[in-house]
Design an enzyme around this catalytic site. Structure first.
Site, short mmCIF file in Angstrom:
data_model
loop_
_atom_site.label_atom_id
_atom_site.label_comp_id
_atom_site.label_asym_id
_atom_site.label_seq_id
_atom_site.Cartn_x
_atom_site.Cartn_y
_atom_site.Cartn_z
CG ASN A 63 10.14 -0.25 -2.16
OD1 ASN A 63 11.01 -0.17 -1.31
ND2 ASN A 63 9.08 -1.02 -2.04
CD GLU A 128 14.36 -2.98 1.64
OE1 GLU A 128 13.90 -2.61 2.73
OE2 GLU A 128 13.65 -3.18 0.64
CD1 TRP A 219 1.41 -6.01 2.32
CD2 TRP A 219 0.26 -5.36 0.50
NE1 TRP A 219 2.25 -5.26 1.51
CE2 TRP A 219 1.57 -4.86 0.39
CE3 TRP A 219 -0.66 -5.08 -0.51
CZ2 TRP A 219 2.00 -4.11 -0.69
CZ3 TRP A 219 -0.23 -4.33 -1.60
CH2 TRP A 219 1.08 -3.86 -1.68
NE ARG A 250 4.74 -7.43 1.59
CZ ARG A 250 5.36 -7.50 0.41
NH1 ARG A 250 5.91 -8.64 0.02
NH2 ARG A 250 5.46 -6.46 -0.39
CG ASP A 338 11.52 -3.66 7.35
OD1 ASP A 338 11.47 -2.66 6.62
OD2 ASP A 338 11.10 -4.78 7.03
CG HIS A 375 3.58 -2.95 -4.86
ND1 HIS A 375 4.30 -4.12 -4.82
CD2 HIS A 375 3.76 -2.37 -3.64
CE1 HIS A 375 4.89 -4.24 -3.65
NE2 HIS A 375 4.60 -3.18 -2.91
CB SER A 422 6.30 6.06 -1.79
OG SER A 422 7.70 5.82 -1.65
P1 FAD Z 1 -2.26 6.68 -2.22
O1 FAD Z 1 -0.95 7.13 -1.70
O2 FAD Z 1 -2.92 5.53 -1.56
O3 FAD Z 1 -3.23 7.94 -2.18
C1 FAD Z 1 -4.59 7.89 -2.51
C2 FAD Z 1 -5.30 9.02 -1.77
O4 FAD Z 1 -6.61 9.20 -2.29
C3 FAD Z 1 -5.46 8.74 -0.28
O5 FAD Z 1 -5.04 9.86 0.45
C4 FAD Z 1 -6.94 8.46 -0.13
O6 FAD Z 1 -7.45 8.75 1.14
C5 FAD Z 1 -7.52 9.35 -1.21
N1 FAD Z 1 -8.84 8.92 -1.69
C6 FAD Z 1 -9.20 7.66 -2.03
N2 FAD Z 1 -10.47 7.64 -2.48
C7 FAD Z 1 -10.92 8.92 -2.43
C8 FAD Z 1 -12.15 9.52 -2.76
N3 FAD Z 1 -13.16 8.81 -3.25
N4 FAD Z 1 -12.29 10.85 -2.56
C9 FAD Z 1 -11.26 11.59 -2.07
N5 FAD Z 1 -10.06 11.05 -1.73
C10 FAD Z 1 -9.89 9.73 -1.92
N6 FAD Z 1 6.31 2.29 -1.65
C11 FAD Z 1 7.60 2.47 -1.32
O7 FAD Z 1 8.27 3.32 -1.90
N7 FAD Z 1 8.17 1.71 -0.35
C12 FAD Z 1 7.49 0.77 0.34
O8 FAD Z 1 8.05 0.10 1.22
C13 FAD Z 1 6.11 0.58 0.03
N8 FAD Z 1 5.37 -0.30 0.72
C14 FAD Z 1 4.04 -0.40 0.45
C15 FAD Z 1 3.26 -1.20 1.26
C16 FAD Z 1 1.91 -1.30 1.04
C17 FAD Z 1 1.09 -2.12 1.95
C18 FAD Z 1 1.31 -0.60 -0.04
C19 FAD Z 1 -0.15 -0.72 -0.32
C20 FAD Z 1 2.07 0.21 -0.83
C21 FAD Z 1 3.44 0.33 -0.60
N9 FAD Z 1 4.24 1.19 -1.35
C22 FAD Z 1 5.55 1.38 -1.01
C23 FAD Z 1 3.69 1.87 -2.53
C24 FAD Z 1 3.08 3.23 -2.27
O9 FAD Z 1 2.39 3.26 -1.10
C25 FAD Z 1 2.14 3.56 -3.42
O10 FAD Z 1 2.84 3.39 -4.61
C26 FAD Z 1 1.61 4.98 -3.38
O11 FAD Z 1 1.02 5.24 -2.14
C27 FAD Z 1 0.61 5.18 -4.51
O12 FAD Z 1 0.22 6.52 -4.52
P2 FAD Z 1 -1.26 6.98 -4.90
O13 FAD Z 1 -1.30 8.44 -4.79
O14 FAD Z 1 -1.68 6.34 -6.14
O15 FAD Z 1 -2.18 6.32 -3.76
#
Ligand code: FAD
Length: 614
Positions: A63, A128, A219, A250, A338, A375, A422
């Protein structure tokens, strides 16, 4: 050997400790290795990085992609877009910093094997929408995890990190982290010169629409348990915009994504009578938020608002008119893929309800609120910005360092920078990793020291729920309700009820007010007292207990920020009944909180929003 025995401890020393192996954490690990060839980089994850995090199941679109190689968009355009969507309040320096680097991240993903769809006519990535590109993304997570695995000196999977450790002599300096192995209970003490928290945002802070057997269907992934905030805020790091929870429109019951249907396939959203209600409600929206109603595209929260008003007026269900756009096999395949790439459950809902999207429309609804920073929302820690473009008062240290020395963040952890998604979260991880390497090098010979006394105290605290259960279960005479402990699930349901009913969840149509928030705070304070009395029957429940702790701390921050901001900035995400309008004169500012671990007090303040892009 008892889990609580002092012999059952593993000490791990690292230069850089990355907590959480999702998108931010994998990016941080990868980039730390690039700049810190000789450093010890340790990644710790509560699940297994192969399939962990919010979108472990895969995605159908990336995205955040500018497309600068084809002149499609520039970073400044992206800042304007994110600012518009968040009703004016974003950290433009942080967003600009991500936007200028994000394309290189996506190119790396492709090089590592992620199939990105191409437009057959132009050969460019298939768009998209303006910022999104389509992928065959079922294996997205394993692909980026491989890059992190190859970069890390050591990866510790299945370790639930419960606390950050602070330096013995310098109270505002991080020294590492503590966690336990969820399979064998071994306590892990990580001592590190720099720590990057990338532990993701939160579901299940508010009561979900799905209850009973469906409770796991939300979600946002049910295992996203607010650790990014629960860990960071208790160190005294400054947090911002915690009130800015997100509500998503959604597909009903399966939470299937709507982006490909509305942006790519151009399906219309209408009320039950086939009317385009959004346009009809523009004047009414303008009366609440003024000029922000003229933003193009209409901000996410305002689109929710229009939908909610329509439902309240009895014009629901709201429908996406899928049948109007599936006129070719190719489009039908795109629609189904999708879901199959990222929300298989929605396809199951359709099958179980005899819905063929070619034949009839599908219901949309608004979700329960979630807390996250990547997000269309931007809760998280206040971070130092990039030195070349952050205004002076947004810079006090290394890029992406929080107000705690040596403590960095990425992805959902960092506040003020919405729409990372992501690719942007991975990019922010890379930025944080590079900075952390610089920090570690400049720290030279002055490593932090872990406080033994603090360690012993925390060790007892971490395993206490097991002891509570062992002793307390003897008092049960029938059933499972214990006189002296609560289970993690009971605690979670209580939290969700408080947040739902008092802090703007689904049961009040996202409405709250000062008296409601104050009452919610009273109940939350009682719940916090009971957290000392959780009983965990095994290690799985012990993990649940600590996830609950992180959720409760996060909930308190959400509540306090919501109380502090005396306006309704994002109608459709939540409403302050006592301040129903947006108030730019007083509230064109970030809300900030700081928790004082010694006194247990929270300090609230405003921080300025600087506009660096016209
Ligand atoms: P995450 O990727 O969630 O990583 C967090 C990590 O920390 C996980 O591996 C978890 O297990 C670990 N963790 C958590 N707590 C602990 C703890 N206490 N000790 C050790 N490890 C821990 N992005 C797109 O580009 N396209 C999309 O279509 C899209 N759709 C999405 C749909 C949904 C439902 C969601 C929720 C998000 C979506 N996103 C999308 C956004 C994307 O998923 C997030 O922006 C991204 O994953 C955030 O990265 P992060 O590292 O902060 O969190």
């Amino acid at each position: 050997m008892s889990q609580r025995s002092s012999k059952n401890i593993k000490f791990v020393d690292a230069d850089i400790l990355v907590i959480g192996g999702g998108f931010g954490g994998c990016g941080a690990t990868y980039e730390s290795r690039y700049w810190g060839r000789d450093l010890k980089i340790v990644l710790v994850e509560k699940a297994n990085i192969e399939r962990s995090g919010a979108v472990s199941h895969g995605l159908s679109a990336i995205n955040c992609y500018m497309g600068m190689q084809w002149g499609e968009n520039q970073p400044a355009d992206f800042v304007r877009y994110a600012r518009g969507d968040l009703m004016g309040l974003v950290r433009e320096d942080l967003i600009f910093d991500i936007a200028r680097h994000v394309d290189s991240t996506v190119h790396k993903f492709e090089e590592w094997g992620l199939p990105i769809m191409k437009d057959p006519k132009t050969g460019r990535y298939l768009r998209e929408g303006k910022w999104q590109v389509m992928i065959h993304g079922e294996s997205y997570k394993p692909i980026i995890a491989e890059a992190a695995r190859k970069s890390a000196s050591e990866v510790y999977n299945r370790i639930m990190v419960t606390h950050l450790l602070m330096d013995k002599t310098r109270p505002n300096r991080v020294a590492g982290a503590l966690g336990f192995n969820v399979r064998d209970g071994q306590l892990h003490v990580f001592r590190a010169k720099a720590v990057i928290v990338a532990a993701g945002g939160a579901s299940h802070v508010f009561r979900p629409r799905s209850v009973g057997e469906g409770a796991g269907k939300t979600w946002y992934a049910p295992w996203s348990s607010a650790s990014a905030y629960g860990l960071v805020l208790r160190t005294g790091a400054k947090m911002i915009q915690m009130e800015n929870r997100i509500v998503l429109a959604r597909f009903k019951d399966g939470y299937g994504p709507v982006g490909a249907w509305s942006l790519l396939l151009k399906a219309q959203t209408t009320n039950a009578y086939g009317e385009n209600y959004e346009a009809a409600r523009l004047d009414e929206i303008k009366s609440l938020v003024g000029k922000y109603a003229e933003t193009t595209p209409l901000p996410t929260c305002l689109r929710n608002h229009a939908m909610l008003q329509e439902v309240k007026a009895g014009n629901g269900p709201i429908y996406m008119q899928t049948q109007q756009v599936l006129d070719t096999k190719e489009k039908e395949n795109t629609g189904w893929e999708d879901f199959l790439d990222m929300t298989v459950g929605q396809a199951v809902v359709w099958a179980s309800q005899n819905i063929d999207p070619k034949e009839k429309p599908s219901e949309l609804t608004t979700s329960e609120p979630y807390v996250m920073g990547s997000h269309a929302t931007c809760s998280g820690a206040w971070a130092s910005g990039p030195e070349d473009c952050a205004p002076a008062d947004y810079q006090w240290g290394y890029n992406r360092m929080t107000t705690v020395e040596g403590l960095f963040g990425a992805g959902d952890t960092i506040g003020g920078s919405a729409h990372k998604f992501s690719s942007g979260s991975f990019t922010e991880g890379r930025i944080a990793g590079k900075s952390a390497v610089k920090y570690v090098r400049e720290l030279a010979g002055n490593p932090p020291q872990v406080d033994e006394a603090q360690l012993t105290m925390l060790q007892q605290e971490i395993f206490k729920p097991l002891e509570n259960f062992e002793i307390g279960r003897n008092e049960i005479v029938a059933g499972s309700v214990a006189p002296s402990y609560i289970s993690p699930l009971q605690g979670l349901q209580r939290l969700e009820k408080i947040m739902d009913e008092y802090v703007g969840g689904i049961s009040t149509f996202y409405m709250t007010s000062e008296p409601m928030l104050n009452r919610g705070l009273e109940l939350l304070t009682m719940l916090k007292e009971d957290l000392d009395h959780i009983g965990a029957e095994d290690l799985h429940q012990l993990q649940r207990a600590w996830e609950l702790h992180h959720r409760v701390w996060t909930a308190e921050a959400v509540l306090r920020h919501t109380l502090y901001r005396q306006e309704t900035r994002w109608p459709g995400y939540y409403y302050r009944g006592d301040f129903p309008k947006l108030d730019d004169a007083d509230w064109h500012a970030f809300t900030a909180s700081q928790y004082d671990v010694k006194t247990g007090e929270w300090t609230m303040s405003k921080l300025p929003v600087h506009h660096i892009i016209e």
